[in-house]
Design an enzyme around this catalytic site. Structure first.
Site, PDB file in Angstrom:
ATOM      1  N   GLY A 112       0.669   3.517   4.288  1.00  0.00           N
ATOM      2  CA  GLY A 112       2.011   3.595   3.438  1.00  0.00           C
ATOM      3  C   GLY A 112       2.631   5.160   3.898  1.00  0.00           C
ATOM      4  O   GLY A 112       2.847   5.343   4.879  1.00  0.00           O
ATOM      5  N   THR A 143      -3.146  -4.691   5.464  1.00  0.00           N
ATOM      6  CA  THR A 143      -2.070  -4.428   4.387  1.00  0.00           C
ATOM      7  C   THR A 143      -2.459  -3.155   3.723  1.00  0.00           C
ATOM      8  O   THR A 143      -3.471  -3.012   3.568  1.00  0.00           O
ATOM      9  CB  THR A 143      -1.923  -5.731   3.618  1.00  0.00           C
ATOM     10  N   ASP A 151       0.883   7.917   3.788  1.00  0.00           N
ATOM     11  CA  ASP A 151       0.173   9.016   4.028  1.00  0.00           C
ATOM     12  C   ASP A 151       0.508   9.896   5.297  1.00  0.00           C
ATOM     13  O   ASP A 151       0.202  10.851   5.215  1.00  0.00           O
ATOM     14  CB  ASP A 151      -1.418   8.282   4.510  1.00  0.00           C
ATOM     15  N   GLU A 188       5.465  -7.711 -12.268  1.00  0.00           N
ATOM     16  CA  GLU A 188       5.646  -6.288 -11.918  1.00  0.00           C
ATOM     17  C   GLU A 188       7.052  -5.839 -12.756  1.00  0.00           C
ATOM     18  O   GLU A 188       8.151  -6.145 -12.246  1.00  0.00           O
ATOM     19  CB  GLU A 188       5.553  -5.905 -10.644  1.00  0.00           C
ATOM     20  N   ASP A 241      -1.465   0.630 -10.302  1.00  0.00           N
ATOM     21  CA  ASP A 241      -0.114   0.606  -9.720  1.00  0.00           C
ATOM     22  C   ASP A 241      -0.114   2.134  -9.077  1.00  0.00           C
ATOM     23  O   ASP A 241      -0.615   2.953  -9.929  1.00  0.00           O
ATOM     24  CB  ASP A 241       0.944   0.334 -10.587  1.00  0.00           C
TER      25      ASP A 241
END
Ligand code: IMP
Length: 178
Positions: free
Chosen positions: A135, A3, A137, A32, A59
């Protein structure tokens, strides 16, 4: 693959190991808040966490210049919904493709709290390239690179310049000096 948080943890762990700092992952839910700034989000999550050990929260997000920073704090939501294909669609035909990743690490040890930030500037690629990282990238080309996306770089290459590595290196230096 794992993940996104597996990747984040691994990246952070490797940077802190350079400073002789061991990182252990806790599986706890964090609060959050909604804010534009990853620093505020990380700091608030940490503030309301009732844990009495040295602890940190990171974050991060992708901020696209053309869209005033979107997805920014909604980065994980945008990945879950429109995903990289949707971001590429938004950017279709667009010549202004500047973007940045931001990372904020909030750390607390007893009464001491500090936050460090890291940033890497780049551009949104025209198409997805590479299967490394996670993600966003495959669509992010750092400006300090050679035109490859983070998805096409090894973990070591990404760690030289990534937002997360930069924020965690600052924390490592601070802990070392302490
Ligand atoms: P989080 O809220 O800090 O967990 O991260 C927000 C979103 O940004 C996540 O969905 C991640 O996939 C994405 N993101 C954060 N850092 C990176 C990165 O280094 N590479 C790719 N995506 C990232």
């Amino acid at each position: 693959m794992g993940t996104s948080s597996d990747h984040k943890y691994e990246e952070a762990r490797e940077v802190l190991a350079e400073f002789g700092v061991e990182l252990e992952r806790l599986s706890i839910d964090r609060v959050e808040i909604q804010a534009d700034d990853p620093e505020l989000i990380a700091e608030y999550s940490l503030k309301v966490l009732d844990v009495d050990i040295p602890i940190l929260i990171e974050d991060a997000g992708l901020y696209i210049d053309k869209y005033y920073g979107f997805p920014g704090p909604y980065s994980s939501y945008a990945l879950r919904t429109i995903d990289n294909e949707g971001i590429l669609k938004l950017m279709e035909g667009e010549t202004e493709r500047g973007a940045r990743y931001l990372s904020a690490v909030a750390f607390r040890d007893g009464d001491t709290s500090v936050t460090f930030t890291g940033e890497v500037g780049g551009r949104i690629a025209e198409e997805m390239r590479g299967t490394n990282g996670f993600g966003y990238d495959p669509i992010f080309m750092p400006e300090e690179g050679d035109g490859r996306t983070f998805g096409e770089m090894s973990a070591v290459e990404k760690a030289r310049i990534s937002h997360r590595a930069r924020a965690f290196r600052k924390l490592g230096e601070w802990l070392e000096a302490d």
